[in-house]
Design a protein around this motif. Structure first.
Motif, short mmCIF file in Angstrom:
data_model
loop_
_atom_site.label_atom_id
_atom_site.label_comp_id
_atom_site.label_asym_id
_atom_site.label_seq_id
_atom_site.Cartn_x
_atom_site.Cartn_y
_atom_site.Cartn_z
N ALA A 1 0.87 -1.24 0.08
CA ALA A 1 0.06 0.15 -0.10
C ALA A 1 0.93 1.32 -0.15
CB ALA A 1 -0.90 -0.09 1.26
N ALA A 2 0.19 2.45 -0.50
CA ALA A 2 1.09 3.62 -0.55
C ALA A 2 0.43 4.80 -0.13
CB ALA A 2 1.54 3.77 -1.96
N LEU A 3 1.24 5.71 0.43
CA LEU A 3 0.55 7.05 0.99
C LEU A 3 1.08 8.12 0.28
CD1 LEU A 3 0.85 6.56 4.66
CD2 LEU A 3 -1.24 6.82 3.77
N ARG A 4 0.22 9.29 0.11
CA ARG A 4 0.69 10.37 -0.50
C ARG A 4 0.68 11.57 0.40
NH1 ARG A 4 -2.07 11.86 -5.87
NH2 ARG A 4 -1.40 9.91 -6.38
N ILE B 1 5.10 7.29 0.02
CA ILE B 1 5.61 6.18 0.39
C ILE B 1 5.12 5.05 0.23
CG2 ILE B 1 4.96 6.62 2.88
CD1 ILE B 1 7.94 5.94 3.57
N ALA B 2 5.70 3.64 0.00
CA ALA B 2 4.92 2.38 -0.18
C ALA B 2 5.72 1.54 0.94
CB ALA B 2 5.13 2.08 -1.72
N ARG B 3 4.79 0.87 1.33
CA ARG B 3 5.25 -0.17 2.19
C ARG B 3 4.72 -1.67 1.63
NH1 ARG B 3 4.41 -0.02 8.57
NH2 ARG B 3 6.15 1.20 8.03
N PHE C 1 10.34 5.28 -0.13
CA PHE C 1 9.95 6.71 -0.64
C PHE C 1 10.13 7.16 -1.89
CE2 PHE C 1 11.02 11.06 -1.00
CZ PHE C 1 10.19 11.72 -0.48
N SER C 2 9.21 7.96 -2.51
CA SER C 2 9.43 8.39 -3.78
C SER C 2 9.08 9.82 -4.28
CB SER C 2 8.70 7.24 -4.69
OG SER C 2 7.70 7.65 -5.41
#
Ligand code: GTQ
Ligand code: FE2
Length: 362
Positions: free
Chosen positions: A245-248, A266-268, A329-330
């Protein structure tokens, strides 16, 4: 550089070509490579090993004082496809910055915006327009366009972190301005919490009544703390029940991206799981915070560990496969493309085939 002179066998046409070149004009019918079917991307998929960046940063720390070379001890990640330009992808600068104990990097400001992401370490404060922001593991700290910033390390231990700037975009628009700080004297204040967080870091959906005027074009919150990000990632993964899952990161008051030129996410990815494979227009820089695994970018597969920085060029598919639980992180120039109506995305679905993972390079 003179305008290219084309030639033709027809003497009259050839004469026209001579006149065109003399007047700095070119005929479109002789030009190629301008309107390509798809983006023709010079940058290549690439990985800078965190371990090597840390060693090189430390060596630069031994040899180069921080006041030489633009006030910053910074090593820029140069994409080998970009002909020597100091950019990680054509639209983003990515670098590591190394600050030894008791050093200061003096104040300045510039129109290119910056962000800092910390893979490991703490104890440096960056002052953004005078607000002291502590930097620690997993934190994202913003330096929006034209804000004064200076860094200082009051402790004994050196610290290294990743900087990403939108410099190539601002340079392409011929909009780079730079100014030194107003004072010779470094501001070495420290604080456990910045004013920015006191005002705007109150938590989910909580925004102050009667707050100071919001800065235009960017988030008023300048630090996104790992404790909050970690908690949100865990909750999201538990709730979604997926392997990744990823968050912005967003502007807590107005929504939207943290800055007008850079999107942060960021993705976990749980151990043994993969993200889907997708691509989009615009460049992206990844930074591995935790875990080990493989990251596929285009036709390359890189084995990764914490501190690695990777380049995802425009329109290049990428995916993450986690061996141990991995946080990546991206940052990308997606807000630029979206605001110009140029964003295209494509989901290519399937996670990475085992055969592809078997060919991973380190
Ligand atoms: O920390 O101010 O990586 O001005 C490049 C340019 C960092 C900084 C970079 C900068 C900075
Ligand atoms: Fe700067």
């Amino acid at each position: 550089m003179a305008t290219r002179r084309f030639s033709a066998t027809d003497p009259e046409l050839d004469e026209l070509y001579g006149h065109l070149a003399a007047r700095s004009v070119q005929p479109l019918w002789e030009l190629s490579g301008l309107l390509t079917r798809e983006p023709r991307v010079a940058g290549v998929p690439f990985r800078w090993a965190g371990r090597e960046l840390r060693e090189l940063g430390a060596r630069a720390g031994d040899l180069v004082p921080v006041d030489r070379g633009g006030d910053r001890r910074v090593l820029a990640c140069c994409n080998p496809g970009l002909g020597g330009a100091p950019y990680a992808v054509s639209t983003l600068w990515a670098a590591v910055q190394y600050l030894r104990g008791h050093e200061v990097a003096p104040a300045h400001r510039h129109t290119p915006a910056a962000l800092r992401f910390i893979v490991e370490g703490e104890g440096v404060w960056t002052l953004v327009d005078g607000d002291p922001l502590h930097m620690g593991t997993g934190d994202l700290v913003l330096t929006p366009s034209w804000t004064f910033h200076e860094h200082h390390n009051p402790g004994d231990r050196p610290m290294i972190w990743m900087d990403v700037l939108d410099l190539p975009v601002v340079a392409a628009l011929d909009a780079v301005f730079f100014e030194e700080g107003p004072s010779e004297q470094a501001d070495t204040r420290t604080a456990p919490r910045s004013d920015s967080e006191g005002w705007f870091g109150g938590g989910p959906g909580l925004t102050p009544v009667g707050a100071p005027a919001l800065p235009a074009h960017r988030s008023p919150l300048l630090a996104y703390r790992w404790a909050d990000t970690d908690r949100a990632l865990s909750a999201l993964l538990d709730t979604a029940g997926t392997g990744s899952a990823a968050l912005r990161y967003g502007d807590p008051v107005r929504g939207g991206d943290v800055m007008p030129t850079m999107r942060c996410e960021i993705a976990r990815v749980r151990a043994g799981a993969s993200t889907g494979t997708a691509r989009q227009t615009g460049g992206r820089v990844l930074c591995v915070l935790h875990g080990t695994g493989e990251i596929a970018i285009g036709d390359q597969v890189f084995t990764v560990e914490p501190g690695d920085i990777l380049a995802v060029p425009s329109w290049t598919p990428w995916a993450v496969h986690a061996t141990e639980e991995t946080d990546v992180f991206s940052t990308s120039d997606a807000p630029v493309l979206e605001s110009l109506g140029l964003m295209r995305t494509e989901t290519l679905g399937a996670p990475l085939p085992t055969a592809v993972l078997a060919g991973a390079q380190r």
